[in-house]
Design a protein around this motif. Structure first.
Motif, short mmCIF file in Angstrom:
data_model
loop_
_atom_site.label_atom_id
_atom_site.label_comp_id
_atom_site.label_asym_id
_atom_site.label_seq_id
_atom_site.Cartn_x
_atom_site.Cartn_y
_atom_site.Cartn_z
N TYR A 29 20.48 9.83 -45.85
CA TYR A 29 20.44 8.98 -44.65
C TYR A 29 19.34 7.95 -44.86
CZ TYR A 29 23.16 12.83 -42.77
OH TYR A 29 24.13 13.79 -42.58
N GLY A 30 19.71 6.69 -44.84
CA GLY A 30 18.76 5.61 -45.11
C GLY A 30 17.73 5.45 -44.00
N ASP A 31 16.52 5.10 -44.40
CA ASP A 31 15.43 4.89 -43.44
C ASP A 31 15.48 3.46 -42.92
OD1 ASP A 31 12.93 4.62 -42.13
OD2 ASP A 31 12.01 6.10 -43.44
N ASP A 32 15.46 3.30 -41.60
CA ASP A 32 15.47 1.96 -41.00
C ASP A 32 14.20 1.20 -41.33
OD1 ASP A 32 17.19 2.38 -37.78
OD2 ASP A 32 17.87 2.11 -39.84
N LYS A 33 13.07 1.93 -41.38
CA LYS A 33 11.78 1.28 -41.55
C LYS A 33 11.49 1.04 -43.04
CE LYS A 33 7.00 2.83 -41.16
NZ LYS A 33 7.00 3.29 -42.51
N ILE A 91 15.33 8.93 -45.15
CA ILE A 91 14.40 9.36 -44.10
C ILE A 91 13.67 10.62 -44.56
CG2 ILE A 91 15.66 8.37 -42.16
CD1 ILE A 91 16.94 11.13 -41.71
N PHE A 92 12.57 10.92 -43.90
CA PHE A 92 11.79 12.12 -44.20
C PHE A 92 12.34 13.26 -43.36
CE2 PHE A 92 8.80 15.17 -44.93
CZ PHE A 92 7.68 15.24 -44.11
N THR A 93 12.90 14.28 -44.04
CA THR A 93 13.50 15.42 -43.33
C THR A 93 12.99 16.73 -43.92
OG1 THR A 93 15.39 15.39 -44.86
CG2 THR A 93 15.63 14.17 -42.81
N LEU A 113 5.86 14.98 -48.38
CA LEU A 113 5.58 13.59 -48.74
C LEU A 113 4.71 13.56 -50.00
CD1 LEU A 113 4.44 12.36 -45.20
CD2 LEU A 113 6.65 11.91 -46.27
N ARG A 147 9.20 10.91 -50.34
CA ARG A 147 9.55 12.00 -49.44
C ARG A 147 10.60 12.84 -50.11
NH1 ARG A 147 11.14 7.61 -46.00
NH2 ARG A 147 8.89 7.19 -46.08
N LEU A 202 8.74 12.65 -39.17
CA LEU A 202 9.60 13.72 -39.69
C LEU A 202 10.87 13.80 -38.86
CD1 LEU A 202 10.05 16.27 -41.47
CD2 LEU A 202 8.82 17.57 -39.73
N ASN A 203 12.04 13.87 -39.53
CA ASN A 203 13.35 13.94 -38.87
C ASN A 203 13.49 12.87 -37.79
OD1 ASN A 203 13.99 16.25 -40.42
ND2 ASN A 203 13.00 17.58 -38.93
N GLN A 209 17.44 7.60 -34.89
CA GLN A 209 17.72 6.17 -35.08
C GLN A 209 18.71 5.72 -34.03
OE1 GLN A 209 18.99 5.37 -39.12
NE2 GLN A 209 16.99 5.80 -40.00
#
Lengths: 211, 215
Positions: free
Chosen positions: A30-34, A40-42, A183, A197, B147-148, B151
């Motif tokens: 899942y791509g990070d918007d920022k 993303i960090f999950t 991270l 991440r 974290l998690n 969006q």
């Protein structure tokens, strides 16, 4: 008779396609918007690691299993190397490439985090990493990248790593179960790694703490 | 916008042609997404056209355009930093605003009562909804990573609705109140902490007669 031969021929042609298509992809990206270009960090076991290497997005290969020849491809390996003076090396290696390279197996290489651990380090000790933020300063550990063999330390660098989740249970011989998520960043002689991440499931094949 | 104007003109043309009694009904109300622990609330504004058939046994039906305005929901997610000189953890303030448009067609079936005392109807409908769930974070973006993270999500989908309404005829016009349940707008393809809304809706409105029945 001719009809029967045609059916046999069709089966021979279709069967490989059937087996080739039975492959499973365990990576969820899942791509990070920022932070564009990386995930993303999950901490849900999505089997991915991504970061910027010299400001370019870098991602691990997808974890797949199956196919015509039944292969398993992992994006992360956890192992322990026996050392000297009562200390061993815990090693976490991620295999991947820059995100704009379409075929991840062309020139994939490892980014590795190495930790100096006592000789007695075992599965419960791995879980004690959870919640810890560590600075690898070259004496207690280091980062190395890019390199295609994780077992040869050539280029060393310093960095920081945080384990939001670190768990590895040994249920029986060859049957391990665990997860790492967190991270990291690193500065490795010509390679500056930022916004790293990771979120990876561990099992009895890609995570074995045996010397 | 052009499609909406075209739709409106079609309805006006339809009202001219039909023999039914027609009401124009402005509506206001409130709705809440039950499937998100009640976190997502909205104020409704809608325009409804109700058609009362000229035949004795025909049941009324309505066309409704609704715009739901979000009431902000505030929460906190976890963010972490690798900077050795900063605390590991910092709260990341999150604001979610869930809004939507919908267009629906409903049939009204009388279950009890008579005018002018008032009638209770069951209302069954089908429609199209567009949900926009806006997610915004407030935290130190240069040093911390959430974290998690949630969006912003959008979806357009069909929905079914069912509910009850009460209508009372006044000297001029009529007033009504509705309570409705709708199916969920769709499924997320991103691992958010929320789902698209399956709202319970409370609306009140006033009916303005714009066309009497043709005899």
């Amino acid at each position: 008779m001719k009809k029967l031969n045609l059916i046999y021929i069709l089966c021979i042609i279709i069967a490989p396609a059937f087996f080739y298509s039975c492959s499973k992809n365990s990576t969820q990206y899942y791509g990070d918007d920022k932070d564009t270009g990386i995930s993303i960090f999950t901490n849900k076991g999505l089997n991915t690691m991504s970061c910027y290497v010299n400001s370019s997005p870098w991602r691990t290969i997808e974890r797949t299993e199956g196919g015509f020849y039944y292969t398993r491809n992992y994006e992360v390996y956890v192992s322990i190397l026996a050392g000297q003076n009562g200390n061993d090396t815990l090693q976490i290696s991620w295999l991947g490439n820059f995100a704009n390279i379409l075929d991840p197996f062309q020139g994939s290489y490892f980014i590795t985090a190495k930790f100096t651990v006592p000789h007695s380090f075992s599965y419960p000790d791995f879980s004690s990493l959870q919640g810890k933020k560590l600075t690898l300063d070259g004496t207690n550990g280091y980062f190395s990248a890019p390199y295609q063999n994780p077992y040869t330390a050539v280029i060393k660098g310093t960095g920081n790593i945080y384990f939001n989740r670190a768990q590895l249970d040994s249920i029986s011989l060859g049957n391990n179960n665990g997860i790492i998520a967190g991270l990291f960043d690193a500065d490795i002689s010509g390679f500056k790694i930022t916004n790293g991440r990771f979120d990876n499931n561990l099992d009895g094949i890609n995570a074995v703490l045996a010397r | 916008m052009k499609k909406l104007i075209l739709l409106f003109l079609s309805i006006i043309l339809f009202t001219k042609l039909t023999k039914a009694q027609i009401y124009l009904e402005p509506i206001v109300g409130y709705q809440n997404g039950l499937n998100n622990s009640g976190h997502f609330s909205q104020i409704n504004s809608a325009i409804q056209f109700s058609f009362i058939p000229s035949r004795k046994k025909g049941s009324p039906f309505s066309l409704q355009f609704q715009k739901s305005w979000p009431l902000a929901y505030h929460a906190v997610d976890s963010s972490f930093s690798l900077n050795p000189s900063l605390p590991l953890y910092s709260p990341a303030k999150k604001t979610i605003k869930a809004s939507n448009y919908s267009f629906s067609v409903s049939k009204h079936f009388k279950i009890y009562g008579n005018q002018p005392t008032g009638t209770f109807n069951i209302v069954l409908g089908v429609g199209v909804t567009h949900q926009h769930i806006l997610v915004e974070y407030d935290y130190d973006k240069s040093n911390y990573t959430v974290l998690n993270p949630d969006q912003t999500q959008d979806i357009t989908n069909y929905f079914l609705s069912g509910g009850v309404e009460y209508i009372k005829t006044l000297k001029v016009g009529r007033v009504f109140a509705q309570i409705n349940f709708s199916t969920r707008g769709g499924k997320n393809s991103y691992p958010t902490s929320f789902g698209f809304m399956a709202p319970i809706t409370l609306n009140i409105g006033y009916s303005i007669l714009i066309k009497n029945k043709k005899k």
